[in-house]
Design an enzyme around this catalytic site. Structure first.
Site, PDB file in Angstrom:
ATOM      1  N   LEU A  65     122.633  46.761  52.103  1.00  0.00           N
ATOM      2  CA  LEU A  65     123.561  45.946  52.887  1.00  0.00           C
ATOM      3  C   LEU A  65     122.819  45.151  53.969  1.00  0.00           C
ATOM      4  CD1 LEU A  65     126.270  48.728  53.075  1.00  0.00           C
ATOM      5  CD2 LEU A  65     126.546  46.498  51.950  1.00  0.00           C
ATOM      6  N   PRO A  66     123.506  44.147  54.550  1.00  0.00           N
ATOM      7  CA  PRO A  66     122.798  43.264  55.484  1.00  0.00           C
ATOM      8  C   PRO A  66     122.284  43.931  56.765  1.00  0.00           C
ATOM      9  CG  PRO A  66     124.810  42.206  54.695  1.00  0.00           C
ATOM     10  CD  PRO A  66     124.841  43.620  54.192  1.00  0.00           C
ATOM     11  N   THR A  94     117.535  47.214  55.518  1.00  0.00           N
ATOM     12  CA  THR A  94     116.696  47.229  56.726  1.00  0.00           C
ATOM     13  C   THR A  94     117.635  47.191  57.917  1.00  0.00           C
ATOM     14  OG1 THR A  94     114.991  45.947  55.583  1.00  0.00           O
ATOM     15  CG2 THR A  94     114.857  46.034  57.985  1.00  0.00           C
ATOM     16  N   LYS A 169     109.076  50.382  58.296  1.00  0.00           N
ATOM     17  CA  LYS A 169     109.432  49.023  57.841  1.00  0.00           C
ATOM     18  C   LYS A 169     109.343  48.026  59.004  1.00  0.00           C
ATOM     19  CE  LYS A 169     111.584  45.653  55.634  1.00  0.00           C
ATOM     20  NZ  LYS A 169     110.985  44.868  54.575  1.00  0.00           N
ATOM     21  N   LYS A 244     115.203  38.534  61.813  1.00  0.00           N
ATOM     22  CA  LYS A 244     115.982  39.784  61.916  1.00  0.00           C
ATOM     23  C   LYS A 244     115.049  40.982  62.138  1.00  0.00           C
ATOM     24  CE  LYS A 244     118.283  43.127  59.014  1.00  0.00           C
ATOM     25  NZ  LYS A 244     118.737  43.538  57.700  1.00  0.00           N
TER      26      LYS A 244
HETATM   27  P1  NAD Z   1     122.280  39.670  50.705  1.00  0.00           P
HETATM   28  O1  NAD Z   1     123.017  39.050  51.832  1.00  0.00           O
HETATM   29  O2  NAD Z   1     121.856  38.843  49.545  1.00  0.00           O
HETATM   30  O3  NAD Z   1     123.150  40.887  50.100  1.00  0.00           O
HETATM   31  C1  NAD Z   1     123.985  41.727  50.849  1.00  0.00           C
HETATM   32  C2  NAD Z   1     125.185  42.067  49.981  1.00  0.00           C
HETATM   33  O4  NAD Z   1     126.009  42.979  50.684  1.00  0.00           O
HETATM   34  C3  NAD Z   1     126.052  40.840  49.655  1.00  0.00           C
HETATM   35  O5  NAD Z   1     126.255  40.738  48.266  1.00  0.00           O
HETATM   36  C4  NAD Z   1     127.355  41.112  50.390  1.00  0.00           C
HETATM   37  O6  NAD Z   1     128.485  40.580  49.746  1.00  0.00           O
HETATM   38  C5  NAD Z   1     127.361  42.627  50.407  1.00  0.00           C
HETATM   39  N1  NAD Z   1     128.244  43.178  51.412  1.00  0.00           N
HETATM   40  C6  NAD Z   1     128.384  42.786  52.706  1.00  0.00           C
HETATM   41  N2  NAD Z   1     129.324  43.553  53.320  1.00  0.00           N
HETATM   42  C7  NAD Z   1     129.751  44.447  52.389  1.00  0.00           C
HETATM   43  C8  NAD Z   1     130.708  45.512  52.398  1.00  0.00           C
HETATM   44  N3  NAD Z   1     131.414  45.772  53.494  1.00  0.00           N
HETATM   45  N4  NAD Z   1     130.883  46.207  51.275  1.00  0.00           N
HETATM   46  C9  NAD Z   1     130.190  45.937  50.160  1.00  0.00           C
HETATM   47  N5  NAD Z   1     129.268  44.944  50.074  1.00  0.00           N
HETATM   48  C10 NAD Z   1     129.061  44.217  51.175  1.00  0.00           C
HETATM   49  O7  NAD Z   1     121.027  40.432  51.356  1.00  0.00           O
HETATM   50  P2  NAD Z   1     119.681  40.903  50.631  1.00  0.00           P
HETATM   51  O8  NAD Z   1     118.680  39.818  50.672  1.00  0.00           O
HETATM   52  O9  NAD Z   1     120.046  41.546  49.325  1.00  0.00           O
HETATM   53  O10 NAD Z   1     119.192  42.026  51.664  1.00  0.00           O
HETATM   54  C11 NAD Z   1     119.815  43.294  51.733  1.00  0.00           C
HETATM   55  C12 NAD Z   1     119.010  44.154  52.678  1.00  0.00           C
HETATM   56  O11 NAD Z   1     117.657  44.233  52.219  1.00  0.00           O
HETATM   57  C13 NAD Z   1     118.946  43.604  54.119  1.00  0.00           C
HETATM   58  O12 NAD Z   1     119.035  44.692  55.004  1.00  0.00           O
HETATM   59  C14 NAD Z   1     117.585  42.924  54.167  1.00  0.00           C
HETATM   60  O13 NAD Z   1     117.041  42.892  55.470  1.00  0.00           O
HETATM   61  C15 NAD Z   1     116.769  43.840  53.252  1.00  0.00           C
HETATM   62  N6  NAD Z   1     115.603  43.198  52.629  1.00  0.00           N
HETATM   63  C16 NAD Z   1     115.724  41.965  52.054  1.00  0.00           C
HETATM   64  C17 NAD Z   1     114.594  41.381  51.451  1.00  0.00           C
HETATM   65  C18 NAD Z   1     114.687  40.014  50.800  1.00  0.00           C
HETATM   66  O14 NAD Z   1     113.641  39.462  50.457  1.00  0.00           O
HETATM   67  N7  NAD Z   1     115.879  39.471  50.583  1.00  0.00           N
HETATM   68  C19 NAD Z   1     113.378  42.061  51.439  1.00  0.00           C
HETATM   69  C20 NAD Z   1     113.304  43.334  52.005  1.00  0.00           C
HETATM   70  C21 NAD Z   1     114.433  43.894  52.600  1.00  0.00           C
END
Ligand code: NAD
Length: 299
Positions: A65-66, A94, A169, A244
């Site tokens: 999740l975000p 994260t 992390k 972030k």
């Molecule tokens: P993203 O925004 O693409 O995905 C988040 C998902 O969570 C979305 O599909 C959203 O609809 C869903 N969501 C939000 N609220 C919700 C709820 N209440 N119930 C169910 N689903 C819900 O983000 P991401 O890029 O997939 O990143 C996710 C996590 O991974 C973050 O914490 C980010 O910091 C971490 N991260 C991302 C990357 C990257 O390269 N994108 C790399 C390492 C870590």
């Protein structure tokens, strides 16, 4: 086969959940986005209409999740979630240190095993099942989660007790954010000094300036073939995500009293970069901020 409740099918969660499904596990998933649920169904997973429906009967719950607020709102605050006895909950998002601690404490009070397991490797690593997992929690919880984490990742490291994964992390990305700014400033200066950049790269990459941000992820196009700089800074790790993570590090540094002067400076630079409309570009695009600064008039 393990029954897994997977919450959060975004850029990272969707390929991670797909890999678990492909490895033969039953993946019941939930996301607030209808489009994400439709894609999950196309990929053969079982979309659910609520978090509770995804969690019910699952031996393992994975969340991606975000932010910390989302993790607490979704997995912790509702008191009636039907976690199965013996279930292990692995949060791969994260998030900030305080929310991570609250996640572990609240669920362990209910007798549920928890792990924080944030990742490095980005969307490409998630798709390839090649993420690095930094895991915080008990030895027992780690041992139970390991076979599933190894489906989604290439390197799975037990960093320590609850919260150690998030701490690792945040500290890792603090190094990456600061070192990317350092490399971008040095390359921008090298251009202004008239250096041949290929020659400077050959020198710095075999000298004391060598680091991942230079040799594996050069912000200047034409030096490292796989760098997002060669693709207009598209894909890769968005500047807003680096901001972030730097802010999470800053917050943790303030709370623990650790000095983080360069971390704070890097966070400010990324905030300016995002405000300038670059938040979706890969974080190595920070070099544009240095390059765009007008040359000093000759005197
Ligand atoms: P993203 O925004 O693409 O995905 C988040 C998902 O969570 C979305 O599909 C959203 O609809 C869903 N969501 C939000 N609220 C919700 C709820 N209440 N119930 C169910 N689903 C819900 O983000 P991401 O890029 O997939 O990143 C996710 C996590 O991974 C973050 O914490 C980010 O910091 C971490 N991260 C991302 C990357 C990257 O390269 N994108 C790399 C390492 C870590």
């Amino acid at each position: 086969m393990t029954t897994i409740g997977f919450i959060g099918l975004g850029n990272m969660g969707m390929p991670m959940a797909s890999n678990l499904h492909r490895a033969g596990h039953e993946v019941r998933c939930f996301d607030t986005s209808a489009a994400a649920l439709a894609e999950a169904a196309e990929r053969g997973m079982s979309p659910c209409t609520s978090v509770a429906a995804a969690i019910e009967g699952a031996q393992c719950v994975v969340s991606m999740l975000p932010s910390g607020r989302h993790v607490l709102d979704v997995l912790v605050t509702p008191q009636d979630l039907p976690y199965a006895p013996g279930c292990v909950v692995i949060d791969c998002s994260t998030i900030d240190i305080a929310s991570c601690a609250a996640f572990h404490q609240a669920l362990s009070r209910r007798g549920i095993a928890t792990l924080d397991a944030p990742v490095s490797g980005g969307v490409t690593g998630a798709a390839a099942g090649a993420l690095t997992f930094m895991v915080g929690g008990t030895e027992e919880g780690f041992a139970r989660a390991l076979p599933l984490l190894q489906v989604m990742g290439k390197n799975v490291i037990h960093a320590g007790d609850a919260g150690a994964g998030q701490a690792a992390k945040i500290c890792n990305n603090m190094i990456t954010g600061i070192s990317m700014v350092a490399v971008a400033e040095a390359l921008s200066l090298a251009k202004r000094l008239g250096l041949d950049l290929r020659k400077f790269f050959d020198i710095a990459s075999t000298s004391s300036g060598q680091c991942w941000s230079l040799t594996s992820y050069s912000p200047e196009p034409g030096l490292v073939a796989s760098s997002p700089s060669n693709r207009g800074y598209e894909g890769g790790f968005a500047s807003e995500l680096m901001l972030k993570d730097l802010r999470l590090a800053e917050q943790a540094a303030i709370a623990s009293g650790a000095p983080a002067l360069l971390g704070g400076a890097a966070a400010s630079l990324y905030a300016m970069h995002c405000q300038a409309g670059k938040r979706r570009l890969d974080f190595s695009s920070i070099i544009q901020m240095m390059d765009d600064r007008p040359a000093r008039a000759a005197v």
